[in-house]
Design an enzyme around this catalytic site. Sequence first.
Site, PDB file in Angstrom:
ATOM      1  N   ASN A  67      46.449  49.872  40.521  1.00 26.91           N
ATOM      2  CA  ASN A  67      45.941  49.486  39.207  1.00 26.91           C
ATOM      3  C   ASN A  67      46.256  50.579  38.189  1.00 26.91           C
ATOM      4  O   ASN A  67      46.264  51.764  38.503  1.00 26.91           O
ATOM      5  CB  ASN A  67      44.452  49.116  39.232  1.00 26.91           C
ATOM      6  CG  ASN A  67      43.533  50.159  39.810  1.00 26.91           C
ATOM      7  OD1 ASN A  67      43.880  50.889  40.733  1.00 26.91           O
ATOM      8  ND2 ASN A  67      42.329  50.235  39.273  1.00 26.91           N
ATOM      9  N   CYS A 117      40.967  39.726  41.802  1.00 27.79           N
ATOM     10  CA  CYS A 117      40.316  39.027  40.693  1.00 27.79           C
ATOM     11  C   CYS A 117      40.962  37.656  40.501  1.00 27.79           C
ATOM     12  O   CYS A 117      42.000  37.342  41.103  1.00 27.79           O
ATOM     13  CB  CYS A 117      40.414  39.864  39.416  1.00 27.79           C
ATOM     14  SG  CYS A 117      42.049  39.871  38.642  1.00 27.79           S
ATOM     15  N   GLU A 139      47.445  44.205  42.494  1.00 26.23           N
ATOM     16  CA  GLU A 139      48.111  43.036  43.059  1.00 26.23           C
ATOM     17  C   GLU A 139      49.222  42.550  42.133  1.00 26.23           C
ATOM     18  O   GLU A 139      50.335  42.256  42.577  1.00 26.23           O
ATOM     19  CB  GLU A 139      47.103  41.893  43.286  1.00 26.23           C
ATOM     20  CG  GLU A 139      45.978  42.260  44.228  1.00 26.23           C
ATOM     21  CD  GLU A 139      44.751  42.852  43.541  1.00 26.23           C
ATOM     22  OE1 GLU A 139      43.645  42.605  44.024  1.00 26.23           O
ATOM     23  OE2 GLU A 139      44.890  43.558  42.516  1.00 26.23           O
TER      24      GLU A 139
END
Length: 141
Positions: free
Chosen positions: A43, A94, A56
């Site tokens: 991230n 998420c 991701e």
Amino acid sequence: MIDRKLLIEKAFEAQKFCYTPYSNFNVGAALLGANGKIYQGCNIENAAYTPTNCAERTAFFKAVSEGQMEFTAIAVVGNPAGVKQGEGDYCAPCAVCRQVMAEFCDLKTFKVIIAKSTDDYLEYTLEELLPLAFTGKDLNK
């Protein structure tokens, strides 16, 4: 065949490169392409928050930018900075990341592995994590 332990190890390795000066919550991802190559992502935060990119999506965008469009599995790990492997909690993707996965992956066969360590993990299909997914097929009816 998916080497789950290797994929999880690569996710923890990717976590070391996180840029998280605001949340101090580090997420690493390791994406397995159908070609057998592993694409890592971390991230990357931004002071304006909206431009922040999840681990991701970083892995997916890296893979797609290198020409890989088919995927088998992804391992995701995440915890506050300083928490050691095995001491954190599971970190599920998420909703935005799940939607990106749905763009490139088969809902029924793509595996999402969320891990605390190489021996402590949960595994789901993308369909389990994103039921009733909206995909390109919905646009072409």
